[in-house]
Scaffold this motif. Structure first.
Motif, PDB file in Angstrom:
ATOM      1  N   GLY A 114      53.887  19.209  50.056  1.00  0.00           N
ATOM      2  CA  GLY A 114      53.122  18.649  48.947  1.00  0.00           C
ATOM      3  C   GLY A 114      51.648  18.997  48.923  1.00  0.00           C
ATOM      4  N   GLN A 115      51.161  19.695  49.937  1.00  0.00           N
ATOM      5  CA  GLN A 115      49.735  20.034  50.010  1.00  0.00           C
ATOM      6  C   GLN A 115      49.516  21.518  49.695  1.00  0.00           C
ATOM      7  N   PRO A 116      48.524  21.857  48.866  1.00  0.00           N
ATOM      8  CA  PRO A 116      48.245  23.273  48.603  1.00  0.00           C
ATOM      9  C   PRO A 116      47.799  23.982  49.883  1.00  0.00           C
ATOM     10  N   VAL A 117      48.210  25.223  50.035  1.00  0.00           N
ATOM     11  CA  VAL A 117      47.811  26.018  51.199  1.00  0.00           C
ATOM     12  C   VAL A 117      47.151  27.305  50.732  1.00  0.00           C
ATOM     13  N   ASP A 118      46.286  27.846  51.576  1.00  0.00           N
ATOM     14  CA  ASP A 118      45.542  29.059  51.250  1.00  0.00           C
ATOM     15  C   ASP A 118      46.411  30.300  51.402  1.00  0.00           C
ATOM     16  N   PHE A 119      45.952  31.364  50.762  1.00  0.00           N
ATOM     17  CA  PHE A 119      46.613  32.658  50.858  1.00  0.00           C
ATOM     18  C   PHE A 119      46.117  33.408  52.088  1.00  0.00           C
ATOM     19  N   ALA A 120      47.010  34.141  52.714  1.00  0.00           N
ATOM     20  CA  ALA A 120      46.601  35.000  53.824  1.00  0.00           C
ATOM     21  C   ALA A 120      46.060  36.307  53.280  1.00  0.00           C
ATOM     22  N   MET A 121      46.595  36.729  52.118  1.00  0.00           N
ATOM     23  CA  MET A 121      46.137  37.980  51.513  1.00  0.00           C
ATOM     24  C   MET A 121      46.234  37.857  50.002  1.00  0.00           C
ATOM     25  N   GLY A 122      45.379  38.581  49.309  1.00  0.00           N
ATOM     26  CA  GLY A 122      45.426  38.632  47.857  1.00  0.00           C
ATOM     27  C   GLY A 122      44.812  37.418  47.193  1.00  0.00           C
ATOM     28  N   SER A 123      44.655  37.537  45.892  1.00  0.00           N
ATOM     29  CA  SER A 123      44.057  36.502  45.073  1.00  0.00           C
ATOM     30  C   SER A 123      45.146  35.622  44.474  1.00  0.00           C
ATOM     31  N   ALA A 124      44.783  34.417  44.115  1.00  0.00           N
ATOM     32  CA  ALA A 124      45.725  33.521  43.446  1.00  0.00           C
ATOM     33  C   ALA A 124      45.925  33.930  41.989  1.00  0.00           C
ATOM     34  N   ASP A 125      44.951  34.639  41.416  1.00  0.00           N
ATOM     35  CA  ASP A 125      45.049  35.038  40.011  1.00  0.00           C
ATOM     36  C   ASP A 125      45.967  36.239  39.858  1.00  0.00           C
ATOM     37  N   ILE A 126      46.816  36.178  38.815  1.00  0.00           N
ATOM     38  CA  ILE A 126      47.750  37.256  38.498  1.00  0.00           C
ATOM     39  C   ILE A 126      47.383  37.789  37.117  1.00  0.00           C
ATOM     40  N   HIS A 127      47.154  39.089  37.010  1.00  0.00           N
ATOM     41  CA  HIS A 127      46.796  39.720  35.742  1.00  0.00           C
ATOM     42  C   HIS A 127      47.979  39.621  34.771  1.00  0.00           C
ATOM     43  N   PRO A 128      47.735  39.357  33.484  1.00  0.00           N
ATOM     44  CA  PRO A 128      48.839  39.228  32.518  1.00  0.00           C
ATOM     45  C   PRO A 128      49.758  40.447  32.447  1.00  0.00           C
ATOM     46  N   LEU A 129      49.224  41.642  32.732  1.00  0.00           N
ATOM     47  CA  LEU A 129      50.076  42.836  32.706  1.00  0.00           C
ATOM     48  C   LEU A 129      50.939  42.946  33.970  1.00  0.00           C
ATOM     49  N   ASN A 130      50.709  42.072  34.933  1.00  0.00           N
ATOM     50  CA  ASN A 130      51.452  42.111  36.189  1.00  0.00           C
ATOM     51  C   ASN A 130      52.404  40.929  36.331  1.00  0.00           C
ATOM     52  N   LEU A 131      52.889  40.394  35.223  1.00  0.00           N
ATOM     53  CA  LEU A 131      53.827  39.274  35.282  1.00  0.00           C
ATOM     54  C   LEU A 131      55.209  39.777  35.685  1.00  0.00           C
ATOM     55  N   PRO A 132      56.041  38.903  36.219  1.00  0.00           N
ATOM     56  CA  PRO A 132      57.343  39.333  36.734  1.00  0.00           C
ATOM     57  C   PRO A 132      58.226  40.034  35.702  1.00  0.00           C
ATOM     58  N   LEU A 133      58.869  41.101  36.155  1.00  0.00           N
ATOM     59  CA  LEU A 133      59.853  41.843  35.377  1.00  0.00           C
ATOM     60  C   LEU A 133      61.079  40.951  35.228  1.00  0.00           C
ATOM     61  N   ARG A 134      61.445  40.582  34.002  1.00  0.00           N
ATOM     62  CA  ARG A 134      62.526  39.615  33.811  1.00  0.00           C
ATOM     63  C   ARG A 134      63.887  40.255  33.586  1.00  0.00           C
ATOM     64  N   TRP A 135      63.928  41.468  33.062  1.00  0.00           N
ATOM     65  CA  TRP A 135      65.214  42.131  32.869  1.00  0.00           C
ATOM     66  C   TRP A 135      65.043  43.626  32.997  1.00  0.00           C
ATOM     67  N   SER A 136      66.143  44.281  33.324  1.00  0.00           N
ATOM     68  CA  SER A 136      66.166  45.732  33.489  1.00  0.00           C
ATOM     69  C   SER A 136      67.616  46.181  33.377  1.00  0.00           C
ATOM     70  N   ASP A 137      67.942  47.309  34.002  1.00  0.00           N
ATOM     71  CA  ASP A 137      69.273  47.900  33.825  1.00  0.00           C
ATOM     72  C   ASP A 137      70.312  47.435  34.842  1.00  0.00           C
ATOM     73  N   GLY A 138      69.989  46.437  35.664  1.00  0.00           N
ATOM     74  CA  GLY A 138      70.970  45.847  36.571  1.00  0.00           C
ATOM     75  C   GLY A 138      71.223  46.678  37.813  1.00  0.00           C
ATOM     76  N   PRO A 139      72.027  46.180  38.713  1.00  0.00           N
ATOM     77  CA  PRO A 139      72.792  44.938  38.654  1.00  0.00           C
ATOM     78  C   PRO A 139      71.893  43.710  38.795  1.00  0.00           C
ATOM     79  N   VAL A 140      72.298  42.639  38.089  1.00  0.00           N
ATOM     80  CA  VAL A 140      71.514  41.406  38.063  1.00  0.00           C
ATOM     81  C   VAL A 140      72.247  40.321  38.843  1.00  0.00           C
TER      82      VAL A 140
END
Length: 186
Positions: A136-162
């Motif tokens: 329940g407590q927030p923890v710090d990152f070991a590497m990288g920033s907490a901010d995610i660029h809008p162009l780097n959002l998760p890939l939701r679909w592709s050609d499979g297998p899914v």
């Protein structure tokens, strides 16, 4: 005792060994851009790196992959462009999750869209932030920033297998998982 459902007590957690997993139904409900994942985990004392939850959209390309490292760090990875083999990976510091085979730990990862006061179309209109929580407590990152660029959002679909799995066929979590929740909001 027939009047008491807890007598005798029967553990109901999912126990995963090397190579074991539980596959979730094939549905777009698990194709997420923003999300919160949470679970109670009890890793085996000798466990190596292990995938807790993953959704694959093409061979070795993931909408998300939540794992625990051999050093006890929580890690989240996702691909955002199949053509560029582009991937975002963030993790906590080592040792935030005890790996003694006895201790239950509540873990959570959240990728959320931030509400900003920017005007529509302004580059600050769309901001996304990743956060990890342990018990329940927030923890710090070991590497990288907490901010995610809008162009780097998760890939939701592709050609499979899914598939969407708790654990994994190779490199899966070894230990017990209870009360895993997948939220489609960050």
């Amino acid at each position: 005792n027939p009047a008491d459902s807890l007598d005798p007590r029967v553990p109901r957690e999912l126990v995963l060994n090397a190579g074991s997993y539980m596959e979730l139904p094939l549905t777009l409900d698990y194709a997420l851009t923003t999300f919160t994942f949470e679970a109670w985990i009890k890793p085996a004392a000798t466990a190596a790196d292990g995938i807790i939850l993953e959704r694959q959209v093409a061979t070795n390309f993931f909408n998300y992959q939540l794992s625990l490292t051999a050093t006890g760090a929580l890690k989240l990875s996702f691909n955002y462009d199949k053509d560029l083999v582009a991937k975002v990976t963030r993790s906590t510091a080592a040792g935030v999750v005890p790996k003694d085979g006895r201790t239950w730990t509540h873990v959570a990862a959240r990728l959320m869209r931030l509400e900003t006061a920017a005007a529509p179309g302004d580059p600050d209109t769309f901001k996304y932030r990743l956060a990890f929580f342990i018990n329940g407590q927030p923890v710090d990152f070991a590497m990288g920033s907490a901010d995610i660029h809008p162009l780097n959002l998760p890939l939701r679909w592709s050609d499979g297998p899914v598939y969407t799995r708790v654990g994994a066929k190779t490199g899966g979590f070894v230990g017990a998982i209870d009360d895993l929740r997948i939220w489609n909001i960050g």
